[in-house]
Design an enzyme around this catalytic site. Structure first.
Site, PDB file in Angstrom:
ATOM      1  N   VAL A  17       0.833  -1.220   0.029  1.00 41.67           N
ATOM      2  CA  VAL A  17       0.096  -0.121   0.016  1.00 41.67           C
ATOM      3  C   VAL A  17       0.982   1.349  -0.128  1.00 41.67           C
ATOM      4  CG1 VAL A  17      -1.906   1.339   1.216  1.00 41.67           C
ATOM      5  CG2 VAL A  17      -1.832  -1.405   1.172  1.00 41.67           C
ATOM      6  N   LYS A 106      -5.276  -1.679  11.256  1.00 39.79           N
ATOM      7  CA  LYS A 106      -6.671  -1.998  12.172  1.00 39.79           C
ATOM      8  C   LYS A 106      -6.249  -2.671  13.244  1.00 39.79           C
ATOM      9  CE  LYS A 106      -6.139  -5.727   9.010  1.00 39.79           C
ATOM     10  NZ  LYS A 106      -5.278  -5.581   7.814  1.00 39.79           N
ATOM     11  N   GLU A 130      -9.379   5.591   7.083  1.00 42.84           N
ATOM     12  CA  GLU A 130     -10.342   5.038   6.106  1.00 42.84           C
ATOM     13  C   GLU A 130     -10.057   3.750   5.525  1.00 42.84           C
ATOM     14  OE1 GLU A 130     -13.687   6.326   4.934  1.00 42.84           O
ATOM     15  OE2 GLU A 130     -13.488   4.192   4.807  1.00 42.84           O
ATOM     16  N   GLY A 135     -10.460  -1.810   2.933  1.00 43.08           N
ATOM     17  CA  GLY A 135      -9.513  -1.420   1.807  1.00 43.08           C
ATOM     18  C   GLY A 135     -10.225  -0.238   1.217  1.00 43.08           C
ATOM     19  N   ILE A 137     -13.014   0.420   0.256  1.00 41.90           N
ATOM     20  CA  ILE A 137     -14.494   0.788   0.370  1.00 41.90           C
ATOM     21  C   ILE A 137     -14.743   2.073   1.402  1.00 41.90           C
ATOM     22  CG2 ILE A 137     -16.849   0.007   1.224  1.00 41.90           C
ATOM     23  CD1 ILE A 137     -15.917  -2.726   0.431  1.00 41.90           C
ATOM     24  N   GLY A 188      -1.964 -15.461  -3.611  1.00 43.23           N
ATOM     25  CA  GLY A 188      -1.494 -14.253  -2.537  1.00 43.23           C
ATOM     26  C   GLY A 188      -2.374 -13.849  -1.615  1.00 43.23           C
ATOM     27  N   GLU A 191      -1.707 -15.508   3.544  1.00 42.26           N
ATOM     28  CA  GLU A 191      -0.459 -15.592   4.114  1.00 42.26           C
ATOM     29  C   GLU A 191       0.045 -16.891   3.882  1.00 42.26           C
ATOM     30  OE1 GLU A 191       1.822 -13.198   5.111  1.00 42.26           O
ATOM     31  OE2 GLU A 191       0.793 -11.566   4.893  1.00 42.26           O
ATOM     32  N   LYS A 207     -11.540  -5.328  12.488  1.00 43.40           N
ATOM     33  CA  LYS A 207     -12.199  -4.393  11.837  1.00 43.40           C
ATOM     34  C   LYS A 207     -13.740  -4.421  12.457  1.00 43.40           C
ATOM     35  CE  LYS A 207      -9.732  -5.929   7.649  1.00 43.40           C
ATOM     36  NZ  LYS A 207      -9.689  -6.825   6.612  1.00 43.40           N
ATOM     37  N   GLY A 310      -5.661  -4.890  -1.530  1.00 43.74           N
ATOM     38  CA  GLY A 310      -4.753  -4.521  -2.907  1.00 43.74           C
ATOM     39  C   GLY A 310      -4.091  -3.245  -2.558  1.00 43.74           C
TER      40      GLY A 310
END
Ligand code: HSE
Length: 441
Positions: A17, A106, A130, A135, A137, A188, A191, A207, A310
């Site tokens: 990220v 998180k 956010e 992710g 959304i 992927g 993990e 979350k 992603g």
């Protein structure tokens, strides 16, 4: 025309990220500055290893291993390192120096959220997150701002893409849990070294704590989130669910409800695999996608859907926070503190009520159904539906066996567990083959 000074942005972490955030910030900096009303200058990117391979190129002169120096003098600090430490220390340093902080962490928020929000409030800074849930959304800002005038009744979320991918493969391709997990690892999603954060529900629980705290203006600690993962979900359960018009989903559930034991109003935060009717919008969430279904008193039902992970997708959420933070600098004034004024009690799982579907193997003899029904009524659990299928006796078997699928009305967890324990030791029951909760109907 940008009249405000350049804001100094420090980025901590250049993983999947972080590297995308740096790259997009460098590529679209001018456009984002125009949207913000302030110049945006990426002054450095703190990494552990200067030579590690990255998913996007970052100019070498921006990279540093000295995070503490980078934080000093920054207006906005973006923390995308993950893990509890040193992320927590760096965020506190940044907030204490008056910087706004953006994080996608998180685990840190679910574990140390109150400490970080307090630190931000003390200095009038703002903590943005956010990217921490689902992710790309947008769900934090809708809950905190857009729905601030409403009352949230319930949130049902598919907030872990790996487990949604696995359960979806079991449902649509008939794969076993083990085979679907292997595919998820190959692609992927899970993990390689330790998929437990996903499949045991830890990631979803973090979350859930964040969403429940926001939705109910109440601090919901991570250890008060009830959690079951998907490791005991069988292909037989998934197949039976499909035949009965359901799909099995790992749900993050945040619910304002009445304590089944005390009658007091409280908040339930829980994660478990549940049967969701195929007609429910969440049943259409396939693959590794995420969705958060919000039931609000005035707004009614809302669903937020998209990519839950992603690099580039999650970077979108981070950059939205960058623009918000920059706009706040331009306008001035202190950040908005987290709202925890409602301070509702957190209900233990034993006080939660929901519906259940229980599958039993029994001997097909007179009186068996009546005996089973008596066990349910004896524990105060009301039966809604019963379906029976009979298999002819096998060679050497004295009697035919029957499979009973029993759907209950709303019952408390404690009554239901007592019923299941009684069924397991009952003379008329050969085995209890499945117990699943039913949600979303
Ligand atoms: N591991 C998470 C998932 C993504 O599978 O959805 C990061 O939260």
């Amino acid at each position: 025309m940008i009249e405000y000074r350049n804001l100094r942005i420090a980025l901590l972490g250049a993983g999947s990220v972080g590297a995308q955030v740096a790259s997009l910030l460098l590529e679209h900096g001018e456009e984002l500055a125009n949207r913000s009303g302030a110049g945006l200058e990426l002054v450095g990117v703190a990494v552990r290893d200067l030579d590690a391979p990255r998913s996007a190129d970052i100019p070498r002169d921006l990279l540093t291993t000295d995070a503490e120096s980078l934080i000093l003098g920054a207006d906005i600090v973006i923390e995308l390192m993950g893990g509890l430490e040193p992320a927590r220390t760096y965020i506190l340093q940044a907030l204490n120096s008056g910087a706004d902080v953006i994080t996608g962490n998180k685990a840190l928020l679910a574990t140390h959220g109150p400490e970080l929000f307090d630190a931000a409030e003390q200095v009038g800074a703002q903590l943005y997150y956010e990217a921490a849930v689902a992710g790309a959304i947008p769900i934090i800002r809708p809950l905190r701002d857009s729905l601030a005038g409403d009352r949230i009744k319930r949130i049902l979320g598919i907030v872990n893409g790996t487990t949604n991918f696995i359960l979806d493969r079991m449902d649509t391709a008939g794969e076993s849990l083990e085979a679907a997990l292997a595919t998820a690892t190959e692609l992927g999603y899970a993990e390689k070294s330790d998929p437990s954060a996903d499949i045991e529900g830890f990631d979803a629980a973090q979350k859930t704590a964040i969403l429940a705290s926001l939705a109910f203006h109440t601090t919901v600690p991570l250890d008060s989130v009830y959690r079951e993962g998907i490791t005991s979900v069988t292909i037989e359960q998934v197949d039976a669910a499909r035949k009965a018009g359901y799909v099995v989903k790992l749900l993050a559930i945040c619910e304002r409800m009445t304590d089944a034991v005390t009658g007091e109003e409280g908040v339930s935060a829980r994660v478990y695999p549940a049967l969701v009717p195929r007609s429910h919008p969440l049943a259409a969430v396939h693959g590794a996608k995420n969705a958060v279904f919000v039931e609000a008193e005035a707004a009614g039902d809302l669903m937020f859907y998209g990519a839950g992970a992603g690099g580039k997708e999650t970077a979108s959420a981070v950059l939205g926070d960058v623009v918000s933070a920059a706009r706040r600098h331009v306008i001035g004034g202190p950040g908005v503190a987290e709202s925890t004024h409602a301070n509702l009690p957190i209900l233990p799982i034993s006080s939660v009520t929901t519906r259940y579907q229980i599958t039993l193997r029994v001997i097909d003899e007179p009186g068996v159904l009546a005996a089973v029904a008596t066990l349910f009524s004896g524990h105060g659990v009301s039966v809604e539906t019963v379906e029976q299928s009979v298999a002819a006796p096998g060679r050497g078997d004295a009697a035919a066996t029957a499979t009973l699928v029993i759907g209950t009305h709303e019952a408390s967890e404690s009554d239901l567990s007592a019923t299941v324990a009684a069924l397991e030791t009952s003379q008329v029951v050969s085995s209890v083959t499945s117990v699943l909760r039913v949600e979303g109907s």
